[in-house]
Design a protein around this motif. Structure first.
Motif, PDB file in Angstrom:
ATOM      1  N   VAL A 133       0.860  -1.173   0.000  1.00  0.00           N
ATOM      2  CA  VAL A 133       0.000   0.000   0.000  1.00  0.00           C
ATOM      3  C   VAL A 133       0.901   1.228   0.000  1.00  0.00           C
ATOM      4  O   VAL A 133       1.604   1.486   0.977  1.00  0.00           O
ATOM      5  CB  VAL A 133      -0.933   0.022   1.220  1.00  0.00           C
ATOM      6  CG1 VAL A 133      -1.861   1.234   1.162  1.00  0.00           C
ATOM      7  CG2 VAL A 133      -1.743  -1.267   1.296  1.00  0.00           C
ATOM      8  N   ILE A 134       0.894   1.966  -1.113  1.00  0.00           N
ATOM      9  CA  ILE A 134       1.721   3.163  -1.239  1.00  0.00           C
ATOM     10  C   ILE A 134       0.878   4.353  -0.806  1.00  0.00           C
ATOM     11  O   ILE A 134      -0.093   4.716  -1.480  1.00  0.00           O
ATOM     12  CB  ILE A 134       2.207   3.348  -2.680  1.00  0.00           C
ATOM     13  CG1 ILE A 134       2.903   2.075  -3.179  1.00  0.00           C
ATOM     14  CG2 ILE A 134       3.153   4.539  -2.785  1.00  0.00           C
ATOM     15  CD1 ILE A 134       3.184   2.068  -4.666  1.00  0.00           C
ATOM     16  N   VAL A 135       1.228   4.928   0.332  1.00  0.00           N
ATOM     17  CA  VAL A 135       0.455   6.042   0.876  1.00  0.00           C
ATOM     18  C   VAL A 135       1.087   7.342   0.389  1.00  0.00           C
ATOM     19  O   VAL A 135       2.263   7.614   0.658  1.00  0.00           O
ATOM     20  CB  VAL A 135       0.414   5.998   2.414  1.00  0.00           C
ATOM     21  CG1 VAL A 135      -0.480   7.117   2.963  1.00  0.00           C
ATOM     22  CG2 VAL A 135      -0.092   4.641   2.888  1.00  0.00           C
ATOM     23  N   THR A 136       0.305   8.144  -0.320  1.00  0.00           N
ATOM     24  CA  THR A 136       0.796   9.385  -0.925  1.00  0.00           C
ATOM     25  C   THR A 136      -0.200  10.506  -0.679  1.00  0.00           C
ATOM     26  O   THR A 136      -1.395  10.336  -0.926  1.00  0.00           O
ATOM     27  CB  THR A 136       0.990   9.208  -2.449  1.00  0.00           C
ATOM     28  OG1 THR A 136       1.915   8.154  -2.686  1.00  0.00           O
ATOM     29  CG2 THR A 136       1.519  10.487  -3.074  1.00  0.00           C
ATOM     30  N   GLY A 239       5.041  12.398   6.707  1.00  0.00           N
ATOM     31  CA  GLY A 239       4.109  13.510   6.578  1.00  0.00           C
ATOM     32  C   GLY A 239       2.945  13.280   5.651  1.00  0.00           C
ATOM     33  O   GLY A 239       2.103  14.163   5.490  1.00  0.00           O
ATOM     34  N   VAL A 240       2.846  12.082   5.032  1.00  0.00           N
ATOM     35  CA  VAL A 240       1.746  11.852   4.089  1.00  0.00           C
ATOM     36  C   VAL A 240       0.476  11.386   4.791  1.00  0.00           C
ATOM     37  O   VAL A 240      -0.568  11.242   4.158  1.00  0.00           O
ATOM     38  CB  VAL A 240       2.144  10.824   3.013  1.00  0.00           C
ATOM     39  CG1 VAL A 240       3.305  11.349   2.182  1.00  0.00           C
ATOM     40  CG2 VAL A 240       2.487   9.475   3.635  1.00  0.00           C
ATOM     41  N   GLY A 241       0.555  11.133   6.092  1.00  0.00           N
ATOM     42  CA  GLY A 241      -0.621  10.704   6.832  1.00  0.00           C
ATOM     43  C   GLY A 241      -0.715   9.212   7.039  1.00  0.00           C
ATOM     44  O   GLY A 241      -1.786   8.691   7.364  1.00  0.00           O
ATOM     45  N   LYS A 242       0.399   8.503   6.886  1.00  0.00           N
ATOM     46  CA  LYS A 242       0.399   7.044   7.033  1.00  0.00           C
ATOM     47  C   LYS A 242       0.059   6.616   8.459  1.00  0.00           C
ATOM     48  O   LYS A 242      -0.790   5.735   8.677  1.00  0.00           O
ATOM     49  CB  LYS A 242       1.763   6.494   6.602  1.00  0.00           C
ATOM     50  CG  LYS A 242       1.894   4.980   6.685  1.00  0.00           C
ATOM     51  CD  LYS A 242       3.100   4.490   5.917  1.00  0.00           C
ATOM     52  CE  LYS A 242       4.389   5.142   6.395  1.00  0.00           C
ATOM     53  NZ  LYS A 242       4.738   4.716   7.771  1.00  0.00           N
TER      54      LYS A 242
END
Length: 378
Positions: A133-136, A239-242
């Motif tokens: 899961v790539i969190v962006t 900082g992406v909200g992961k």
């Protein structure tokens, strides 16, 4: 009395300083070993989840937490989160107990990365995961497609499926990234934040982010639906909200969250080590409160994802249609846009007019990933 001759009976061996036991290459079979799942690693100590024979049914209530170390024969072998291992010794899970990992079971997948594209040393991120899961973030910080491409390549190389999770949709539209990655077969899920209220805070404190914003509950449940029944590893920039997302999915996780630096546009590392967390079922499913369906593996934020270990042939196999066509390419073909006589270009030219746009989009996306394999980190 005359001096007698010396024979074998006069020889007395002296014990070696290292002990008198003869060395042997035979190792014990450890037939009494039990299986454990590695859920955390911290300075040579491994947190395992082991089935509790006394508890009966499998699941959270039927498993116990055991602390272990590696056996001497595994000194040079890397044990990572997600590994299934055989352990012996004290597997009671009691305070101060310490078991011993004696074997690593065969891995179904291994997600790797290198420091950069020239570093020969592979770093194993996690083992036995089904999905990356790539969190962006769509904004704050701005999305970096080069990093997404590299993560997709690493996942396909490991034989894993890919889910692109776009966060902060309250700040920017996800349409452009959807158009960029859906032709690759990458599923996309979007989350957004909303202003918190007293009721939302009480219901979703774990998912609270900076500025008093909380993740919209429907966003969280949509992500949960894509993770159910799978072992999913989450990666992304700081900082992406992961961590905020994980806290919303697993309320007991209590992963530290941070904010984005206004000057650099980058986040601060809040997760310091990988950890596997049981994914609870949705409260609306009517299951027991301790029931879970899947695993979520949180990883520290990354700034680069080297691909020195990835072979082009491995990447091509992730695209069944293109792989079949590429069998007709001349030996040594790079499959890039400037490759002479590449069969992939002929495939586009020979395609029916109504199929050509879709084929061109897929080939363009594949070549973009292929370029990221050897290009500079974005």
């Amino acid at each position: 009395m005359g001096r007698r001759g010396i024979d074998e009976s006069d020889f007395h061996s002296r014990p070696s300083k290292r002990g008198s036991r003869p060395r042997t290459k035979q190792r014990p079979e450890h037939s009494d070993a039990v299986t454990g799942l590695v859920t955390g690693v911290d300075r040579g100590r491994y947190t395992l989840l082991v089935k509790d024979a006394d508890a009966g049914a499998a699941g959270t209530s039927g498993e116990k937490i055991v602390t272990a170390m590696k056996a001497r024969e595994l000194t040079r072998t890397r044990v990572v989160v997600g590994d299934r291992v055989d352990v012996v010794g004290d597997v009671s899970g009691g305070e101060g107990s310490l078991a011993r990992i004696v074997r690593i079971q065969e891995r179904t997948s291994t997600l790797r990365r290198t420091a950069d594209d020239t570093d020969p040393y592979e770093r194993i991120v996690v083992a036995n995961a089904d999905q990356l899961v790539i969190v962006t973030a769509l904004a704050q910080p701005e999305p970096r497609t080069g990093m997404i491409d590299r993560c997709v390549v690493a996942a396909y190389d490991a034989g894993m499926s890919v889910l692109l999770c776009l966060t902060k949709a309250d700040l920017a539209s996800p349409d452009a990234l959807r158009e960029l990655y859906e032709p690759l077969g990458v599923e996309v899920v979007v989350t957004r934040r909303e202003a918190s209220s007293d009721e939302a805070d009480r219901a979703n404190v774990a998912g609270q982010s900076a500025g008093g914003m909380v993740l919209a509950p429907e966003s969280v449940e949509e992500v949960r639906g894509r993770l159910r029944g799978l072992v999913s590893v989450l990666v992304g920039h700081s900082g992406v909200g992961k961590s905020t997302l994980i806290n919303a999915l697993v309320p007991d996780a209590k992963r530290a969250t941070g904010v984005v630096n206004d000057v650099t546009g980058r986040g601060r590392h809040t997760s310091t080590s990988a950890v596997a967390l049981a994914l609870p079922v949705s409260p609306s499913d009517g299951e027991p409160s301790d029931a879970f369906d899947g695993w979520v593996i949180d990883t520290p934020g990354v700034r680069s994802f080297g691909l020195a270990h990835v072979e082009v042939s491995h990447l091509l196999r992730a695209f069944d249609d293109l792989d079949d066509v590429a069998q007709e390419c001349p030996r040594g073909c790079t499959h890039l846009a400037d490759a002479p006589d590449c069969a992939l270009d002929d495939w586009i030219k020979a395609s029916p007019e109504e199929e050509r746009p879709a084929r061109e989009a897929r080939l363009t996306s594949f070549r973009r990933l292929l370029s990221s394999r050897t290009g500079s980190d974005a």
